[in-house]
Design a protein around this motif. Structure first.
Motif, PDB file in Angstrom:
ATOM      1  N   ALA A 157       0.815  -1.215   0.000  1.00 24.65           N
ATOM      2  CA  ALA A 157       0.000   0.000   0.000  1.00 24.65           C
ATOM      3  C   ALA A 157       0.849   1.266   0.000  1.00 24.65           C
ATOM      4  CB  ALA A 157      -0.956  -0.002   1.189  1.00 24.65           C
ATOM      5  N   CYS A 158       2.111   1.144   0.392  1.00 20.35           N
ATOM      6  CA  CYS A 158       3.000   2.317   0.393  1.00 20.35           C
ATOM      7  C   CYS A 158       3.408   2.718  -1.020  1.00 20.35           C
ATOM      8  CB  CYS A 158       4.248   2.031   1.225  1.00 20.35           C
ATOM      9  SG  CYS A 158       5.373   3.432   1.376  1.00 20.35           S
ATOM     10  N   VAL A 159       3.429   1.733  -1.935  1.00 17.85           N
ATOM     11  CA  VAL A 159       3.948   1.988  -3.280  1.00 17.85           C
ATOM     12  C   VAL A 159       3.151   3.095  -3.957  1.00 17.85           C
ATOM     13  CG1 VAL A 159       4.330   0.981  -5.564  1.00 17.85           C
ATOM     14  CG2 VAL A 159       4.781  -0.366  -3.512  1.00 17.85           C
ATOM     15  N   ASP A 160       3.885   4.089  -4.413  1.00 14.03           N
ATOM     16  CA  ASP A 160       3.290   5.204  -5.149  1.00 14.03           C
ATOM     17  C   ASP A 160       2.538   6.177  -4.232  1.00 14.03           C
ATOM     18  OD1 ASP A 160       3.830   5.740  -7.758  1.00 14.03           O
ATOM     19  OD2 ASP A 160       1.916   5.055  -8.550  1.00 14.03           O
ATOM     20  N   CYS A 161       2.452   5.881  -2.936  1.00 11.86           N
ATOM     21  CA  CYS A 161       1.799   6.796  -1.974  1.00 11.86           C
ATOM     22  C   CYS A 161       2.857   7.575  -1.208  1.00 11.86           C
ATOM     23  CB  CYS A 161       0.944   6.014  -0.989  1.00 11.86           C
ATOM     24  SG  CYS A 161      -0.507   5.252  -1.695  1.00 11.86           S
ATOM     25  N   LYS A 162       3.646   6.812  -0.462  1.00 13.30           N
ATOM     26  CA  LYS A 162       4.776   7.378   0.299  1.00 13.30           C
ATOM     27  C   LYS A 162       4.385   8.637   1.067  1.00 13.30           C
ATOM     28  CE  LYS A 162       8.914   8.559  -1.641  1.00 13.30           C
ATOM     29  NZ  LYS A 162      10.200   8.363  -2.353  1.00 13.30           N
ATOM     30  N   TYR A 163       3.437   8.466   1.956  1.00 10.24           N
ATOM     31  CA  TYR A 163       2.996   9.604   2.775  1.00 10.24           C
ATOM     32  C   TYR A 163       4.105  10.124   3.687  1.00 10.24           C
ATOM     33  CZ  TYR A 163      -1.848   9.536   1.376  1.00 10.24           C
ATOM     34  OH  TYR A 163      -3.004   9.656   0.651  1.00 10.24           O
ATOM     35  N   THR A 164       4.985   9.246   4.096  1.00  2.56           N
ATOM     36  CA  THR A 164       6.116   9.530   5.001  1.00  2.56           C
ATOM     37  C   THR A 164       5.701  10.024   6.395  1.00  2.56           C
ATOM     38  OG1 THR A 164       6.571  11.814   4.215  1.00  2.56           O
ATOM     39  CG2 THR A 164       7.716  10.010   3.090  1.00  2.56           C
ATOM     40  N   SER A 165       4.429   9.965   6.731  1.00  9.39           N
ATOM     41  CA  SER A 165       4.019  10.340   8.095  1.00  9.39           C
ATOM     42  C   SER A 165       4.511   9.316   9.121  1.00  9.39           C
ATOM     43  CB  SER A 165       2.505  10.508   8.177  1.00  9.39           C
ATOM     44  OG  SER A 165       1.840   9.533   7.432  1.00  9.39           O
ATOM     45  N   CYS A 166       4.857   8.140   8.662  1.00 12.71           N
ATOM     46  CA  CYS A 166       5.420   7.113   9.541  1.00 12.71           C
ATOM     47  C   CYS A 166       6.846   7.442   9.966  1.00 12.71           C
ATOM     48  CB  CYS A 166       5.431   5.765   8.810  1.00 12.71           C
ATOM     49  SG  CYS A 166       6.317   5.804   7.221  1.00 12.71           S
ATOM     50  N   VAL A 167       7.543   8.184   9.126  1.00 12.55           N
ATOM     51  CA  VAL A 167       8.995   8.317   9.271  1.00 12.55           C
ATOM     52  C   VAL A 167       9.436   9.056  10.542  1.00 12.55           C
ATOM     53  CG1 VAL A 167      11.074   9.304   8.222  1.00 12.55           C
ATOM     54  CG2 VAL A 167       9.409   8.082   6.801  1.00 12.55           C
TER      55      VAL A 167
ATOM     56  N   ARG B  59       8.568   4.258  -2.638  1.00 12.55           N
ATOM     57  CA  ARG B  59       8.103   3.603  -1.397  1.00 12.55           C
ATOM     58  C   ARG B  59       9.169   3.778  -0.310  1.00 12.55           C
ATOM     59  NH1 ARG B  59       8.641  -2.250  -3.965  1.00 12.55           N
ATOM     60  NH2 ARG B  59       8.044  -1.026  -5.768  1.00 12.55           N
ATOM     61  N   VAL B  60       8.829   3.400   0.915  1.00  9.34           N
ATOM     62  CA  VAL B  60       9.866   3.293   1.940  1.00  9.34           C
ATOM     63  C   VAL B  60       9.956   1.835   2.376  1.00  9.34           C
ATOM     64  CG1 VAL B  60       9.470   5.661   2.742  1.00  9.34           C
ATOM     65  CG2 VAL B  60       8.384   3.746   3.948  1.00  9.34           C
ATOM     66  N   TYR B  61      11.065   1.517   3.014  1.00 13.13           N
ATOM     67  CA  TYR B  61      11.264   0.209   3.625  1.00 13.13           C
ATOM     68  C   TYR B  61      11.679   0.409   5.071  1.00 13.13           C
ATOM     69  CZ  TYR B  61      11.701  -1.763  -1.130  1.00 13.13           C
ATOM     70  OH  TYR B  61      11.473  -2.151  -2.414  1.00 13.13           O
TER      71      TYR B  61
ATOM     72  N   GLU C  49       0.400   5.660  12.103  1.00 14.75           N
ATOM     73  CA  GLU C  49       0.655   6.907  11.379  1.00 14.75           C
ATOM     74  C   GLU C  49       0.372   6.783   9.885  1.00 14.75           C
ATOM     75  OE1 GLU C  49       1.465   9.774  12.816  1.00 14.75           O
ATOM     76  OE2 GLU C  49       1.389   8.787  14.763  1.00 14.75           O
ATOM     77  N   CYS C  50       0.342   5.570   9.374  1.00 17.41           N
ATOM     78  CA  CYS C  50       0.191   5.398   7.925  1.00 17.41           C
ATOM     79  C   CYS C  50      -1.278   5.456   7.508  1.00 17.41           C
ATOM     80  CB  CYS C  50       0.789   4.065   7.483  1.00 17.41           C
ATOM     81  SG  CYS C  50       0.591   3.824   5.697  1.00 17.41           S
ATOM     82  N   PRO C  51      -1.649   6.429   6.689  1.00 22.76           N
ATOM     83  CA  PRO C  51      -3.061   6.573   6.317  1.00 22.76           C
ATOM     84  C   PRO C  51      -3.565   5.474   5.392  1.00 22.76           C
ATOM     85  CG  PRO C  51      -1.717   8.182   5.153  1.00 22.76           C
ATOM     86  CD  PRO C  51      -0.804   7.479   6.115  1.00 22.76           C
ATOM     87  N   VAL C  52      -2.652   4.696   4.805  1.00 24.69           N
ATOM     88  CA  VAL C  52      -3.089   3.605   3.930  1.00 24.69           C
ATOM     89  C   VAL C  52      -2.794   2.229   4.547  1.00 24.69           C
ATOM     90  CG1 VAL C  52      -2.971   4.982   1.824  1.00 24.69           C
ATOM     91  CG2 VAL C  52      -0.935   3.753   2.581  1.00 24.69           C
ATOM     92  N   ASP C  53      -2.503   2.215   5.843  1.00 20.97           N
ATOM     93  CA  ASP C  53      -2.285   0.959   6.579  1.00 20.97           C
ATOM     94  C   ASP C  53      -1.283   0.023   5.902  1.00 20.97           C
ATOM     95  OD1 ASP C  53      -4.140   1.800   8.479  1.00 20.97           O
ATOM     96  OD2 ASP C  53      -5.826   0.910   7.399  1.00 20.97           O
ATOM     97  N   ALA C  54      -0.159   0.591   5.519  1.00 22.25           N
ATOM     98  CA  ALA C  54       0.843  -0.204   4.800  1.00 22.25           C
ATOM     99  C   ALA C  54       1.759  -0.996   5.719  1.00 22.25           C
ATOM    100  CB  ALA C  54       1.685   0.713   3.914  1.00 22.25           C
ATOM    101  N   ILE C  55       1.781  -0.663   7.023  1.00 22.34           N
ATOM    102  CA  ILE C  55       2.795  -1.250   7.912  1.00 22.34           C
ATOM    103  C   ILE C  55       2.164  -2.296   8.836  1.00 22.34           C
ATOM    104  CG2 ILE C  55       4.569  -0.772   9.643  1.00 22.34           C
ATOM    105  CD1 ILE C  55       4.636   2.127   8.598  1.00 22.34           C
ATOM    106  N   TYR C  56       2.818  -3.453   8.905  1.00 17.77           N
ATOM    107  CA  TYR C  56       2.365  -4.555   9.761  1.00 17.77           C
ATOM    108  C   TYR C  56       3.518  -5.055  10.614  1.00 17.77           C
ATOM    109  CZ  TYR C  56      -1.574  -5.185   6.497  1.00 17.77           C
ATOM    110  OH  TYR C  56      -2.688  -5.006   5.719  1.00 17.77           O
TER     111      TYR C  56
HETATM  112 FE1  F3S Z   1       4.388   4.592   3.153  1.00 12.36          FE
HETATM  113 FE2  F3S Z   1       2.443   4.857   4.855  1.00 12.36          FE
HETATM  114 FE3  F3S Z   1       4.839   5.531   5.577  1.00 12.36          FE
HETATM  115  S1  F3S Z   1       2.326   5.305   2.702  1.00 12.36           S
HETATM  116  S2  F3S Z   1       5.784   6.226   3.693  1.00 12.36           S
HETATM  117  S3  F3S Z   1       4.186   3.473   5.020  1.00 12.36           S
HETATM  118  S4  F3S Z   1       2.990   6.626   6.052  1.00 12.36           S
END
Ligand code: F3S
Ligand code: SF4
Length: 100
Positions: free
Chosen positions: A8-18, A32-34, A49-56
């Protein structure tokens, strides 16, 4: 164990997680981020923090996203560490729950 960034991070990269990461575990690829599993201390701060729930959490990665465990491990350290936020990409593959 570590936390895992998934598709879900691909092409979104909100970076609010960082910026919430206390140990600079995030690395930035172009689309994306890793999370570097050697750096992550399993604090769980980034998940909400991720608005697209990419992190598990690694043990909770869904079946169809299991490949992302190895992908984060293999690719994180090949990309530079990211510590701050920037404007999201919101590219064509980004499924934004807040859009539309
Ligand atoms: Fe990606 Fe979500 Fe972080 S979109 S950059 S994992 S806030
Ligand atoms: Fe950083 Fe904590 Fe997320 Fe690991 S779980 S990437 S240490 S914020």
């Amino acid at each position: 164990m570590a936390f895992i960034v998934t598709a879900a991070c691909v092409d979104c990269k909100y970076t609010s997680c960082v910026p919430v990461c206390p140990v600079e575990a995030f690395h930035e690829a172009p689309d994306r981020v890793y999370i570097n599993p050697d750096t992550c201390i399993d604090c769980n701060a980034c998940v909400s923090e991720c608005p697209v729930d990419a992190i598990y959490a690694e043990r909770e990665v869904p079946e169809n996203l299991q490949e992302w465990i190895k992908l984060n491990a293999d690719e994180a350290a090949k990309n530079p560490i990211i510590t701050g936020t920037h404007d999201p990409l919101k590219g064509p593959k980004c499924v934004d729950p807040n859009a539309g």
